[in-house]
Design an enzyme around this catalytic site. Structure first.
Site, PDB file in Angstrom:
ATOM      1  CD  GLN A 167       3.784  -0.442  -4.668  1.00  0.00           C
ATOM      2  OE1 GLN A 167       3.356   0.543  -5.256  1.00  0.00           O
ATOM      3  NE2 GLN A 167       3.068  -1.542  -4.523  1.00  0.00           N
ATOM      4  CG  ASP A 176      -2.124   3.403  -1.617  1.00  0.00           C
ATOM      5  OD1 ASP A 176      -2.891   3.076  -2.542  1.00  0.00           O
ATOM      6  OD2 ASP A 176      -0.993   2.915  -1.471  1.00  0.00           O
ATOM      7  CE  LYS A 183       0.397   1.520  -7.637  1.00  0.00           C
ATOM      8  NZ  LYS A 183       0.744   0.948  -6.334  1.00  0.00           N
TER       9      LYS A 183
END
Ligand code: NDP
Length: 293
Positions: free
Chosen positions: A98, A121, A54
């Protein structure tokens, strides 16, 4: 092979190129670069690899990335304090925590702390709630399901009115994918580990999204002829011919399914590259929203 291959690598690259062009236009106009903050708690090798990809994508597209690493024994308070600091930092447009977090941490509390305008996200309860409500739009769509729908649309698959079957009901893939399909007027069946007669249900599907994490479980004779098959699964299959000793395969038996389906995504090179591409798209969108565009 009768199925048309949906090339996720190519489509993801097109998304990334379009984001890079937009970022370059913004910076040329004197606007700040979009910035993504990543948060990694602990030292899981797979999570560290995802976070590194990422960050690399941010660099390639001309965005800033800010990495934040906490030890595996970080307290709930430490993680929450970090998220609050990132919420307040104007250089940070998107925050990506994450997952999975170490089991002693309350994931839900961390996710709901992320400022909704920075929730790239799309996992905050507010975003998911909006996704589930008719006539409401989330600010950000979760990246992997967003990628699945984008692939279907790019392949020209008609979603409206289709019978769609989603295998898996996880918070990050199966459930948001099902909600997105409903929003696009498909008739959706969601299957899980307690579903009876899975092959029989899958045989009704014009569109199949498989996200169960079970190696090649979906067989060719489960697929309705001409169906569009999106395989989200990532499983390591022992393969002595490879230097690594394994290769990646999906939840669908590709060799069998490609002879029956109308469209199919490969693993690797299907949904996988789309997840990061959509994250980059969401991060650009976050910068635009925060600058009132
Ligand atoms: P989870 O383990 O969180 O969820 C799996 C789901 O599959 C659950 O709903 C479970 O049912 C269901 N399930 C498990 N076994 C069966 C079975 N035998 N029959 C029917 N349903 C079953 O997984 P994720 O959603 O996180 O991930 C799914 C797959 O997608 C994994 O292979 C993962 O690696 C991959 N993935 C790929 C991404 C990408 O970028 N391409 C991103 C994220 C995930 P129940 O709810 O009843 O337990």
């Amino acid at each position: 092979m009768t199925a048309q291959l949906i090339d996720g690598k190519l489509i993801a690259q097109q998304v990334r190129d379009a984001v890079a062009v937009e970022v370059a236009k913004r910076t040329a106009a004197g606007k700040p670069k979009p910035g993504l903050a990543t948060v990694l708690v602990g030292d899981r090798v797979d999570s560290a690899t995802y976070v590194a990809s990422k960050q690399k994508a941010c660099q390639e597209l001309g965005m800033d990335s800010f990495h934040n690493q906490l030890p595996g024994d970080a307290t709930q308070e430490q993680v929450e304090a970090l998220v609050k600091r990132l919420n307040a930092d104007p250089k940070v447009n998107g925050i990506l925590v994450q997952l999975p977090l170490p089991s002693h941490l309350n994931e839900e509390r961390v996710l709901q702390l992320i400022n909704i305008e920075k929730d790239v996200d799309g996992f905050s309860p507010i975003n998911i709630g909006r996704l589930a409500q008719k006539g409401r739009d989330p600010l950000f769509v979760p990246c992997t399901p967003y990628g699945c729908i984008y692939l279907l649309e790019q392949a020209g698959v008609k979603i409206e009115g289709a019978n769609a079957v989603v295998l898996g009901r996880s918070n990050i893939v199966g459930m948001p994918a099902a909600l997105l399909l409903i929003g696009k007027n498909a008739t959706v069946t969601v299957c899980h580990s307690r579903t009876r007669d899975l092959p029989g249900v899958v045989r009704q599907a014009d569109i199949l999204i498989a996200a169960i994490g079970k190696m090649e479980m979906v067989r060719g004779d489960w697929i309705k002829p001409g169906a569009a098959v999106i395989d989200v699964g990532i499983n390591s299959k022992p393969d002595a011919t490879r230097k690594s000793g394994y290769r990646l395969v999906g939840d669908v038996n590709f060799d069998e399914a490609k002879e029956v389906a109308g469209f199919i995504t490969p693993v690797p090179g299907g949904v996988g590259p789309m997840t990061i591409a959509m994250l980059m798209k969401n991060t650009l969108r976050a910068a635009q929203i925060q600058q009132g565009e």
